[in-house]
Write an enzyme that holds these catalytic residues in place. Structure first.
Site, PDB file in Angstrom:
ATOM      1  N   CYS A  82       0.499  -1.168  -0.005  1.00 46.91           N
ATOM      2  CA  CYS A  82      -0.367  -0.662  -0.244  1.00 46.91           C
ATOM      3  C   CYS A  82       1.249   1.068   0.300  1.00 46.91           C
ATOM      4  CB  CYS A  82      -0.931  -0.093   1.370  1.00 46.91           C
ATOM      5  SG  CYS A  82      -2.468   0.784   0.981  1.00 46.91           S
ATOM      6  N   HIS A 192      -3.550  -4.793  -0.790  1.00 41.77           N
ATOM      7  CA  HIS A 192      -3.673  -5.563   0.498  1.00 41.77           C
ATOM      8  C   HIS A 192      -4.057  -6.990   0.310  1.00 41.77           C
ATOM      9  CE1 HIS A 192      -3.056  -2.130   2.970  1.00 41.77           C
ATOM     10  NE2 HIS A 192      -4.186  -1.293   3.193  1.00 41.77           N
ATOM     11  N   GLU A 194      -3.121  -8.978   2.704  1.00 45.59           N
ATOM     12  CA  GLU A 194      -3.072  -9.460   4.169  1.00 45.59           C
ATOM     13  C   GLU A 194      -4.128  -9.403   4.426  1.00 45.59           C
ATOM     14  OE1 GLU A 194      -2.452  -5.131   4.983  1.00 45.59           O
ATOM     15  OE2 GLU A 194      -1.911  -6.891   3.572  1.00 45.59           O
TER      16      GLU A 194
END
Length: 211
Positions: A82, A192, A194
């Site tokens: 990011c 992202h 994750e």
């Protein structure tokens, strides 16, 4: 042995969710702002959320720019996520203010040219042939984005036939923007991983596998 990954804590980033996601790959993960630990780890993950200028200020105060530079000079892997990707570029422009980045790649982070900003939610990406980062993911896979700024023009030109050019993955929100880069030991994603479910987990596993 488990690869040792440091998630660099410089006062910005979604640290715990990133930690849990990388731990699920089997890596030994430490969250720390210690420059020595960040230098010595097998892999360094640089997160980032919020404003470009604030992230750069935090990174500089923690010595993270020097850590990134030293690791890359020695071919040691770094992954930016990011705003942790954005600060790797030469500069960011927000509200008319220009802030210098780490300048690992030329280019400017600027406001997305789209009817609706921020770009928030799931989106597809256009993956180049030969990508290691996206290996094992399905065509048309979606990843989770949350950002108002991005790199709309890729400016690095490689003219030597002996140097492999970076692999640049694109996405589109209003107009195209850089969604990911693979450049030797330096990889980065605007989205992202994750927060991107199984597809994001695969990307993190692919990165850890290179360590």
């Amino acid at each position: 042995m488990q690869p040792r990954v440091v998630i660099f804590d410089y006062g910005s980033g979604n640290l715990r969710s990133a930690q849990r996601a990388v731990e699920r790959t089997g890596a030994d993960v430490t969250v720390t702002g210690d420059p020595h630990a960040a230098l010595e780890a097998d892999g360094l993950l640089v997160p980032g959320v919020g404003a470009f200028a604030a992230c750069m200020a935090g990174l500089l105060a923690a010595g993270g720019d020097r850590v990134i530079g030293k690791r890359l000079a020695g071919g040691r892997p770094v992954l930016g996520i990011c705003v942790g990707m954005q600060i790797l570029f030469a500069q960011g422009v927000e509200h008319g203010v220009t802030t210098q980045g780490c300048d690992e790649w030329p280019g400017t982070v600027e406001r997305l040219n789209a009817p609706v900003v921020p770009h928030m939610g799931w989106n597809t990406v256009d993956v180049p042939e030969g990508s290691q980062l996206f290996a094992g993911t399905d065509e048309g896979e979606r990843f989770y984005f949350v950002h108002s700024y991005g790199v709309r023009n890729w400016e690095l030109e490689v003219t030597s036939p002996y140097v492999r050019p970076p692999l640049v993955t694109w996405s589109t929100h209003g107009t195209p923007f850089v969604a990911a880069v693979e450049n030797g030991p330096l990889w980065a994603t605007q989205f992202h991983p994750e927060k991107s479910g199984d597809a994001g987990a695969r990307l993190l596993a692919n990165w850890v596998a290179t360590l």
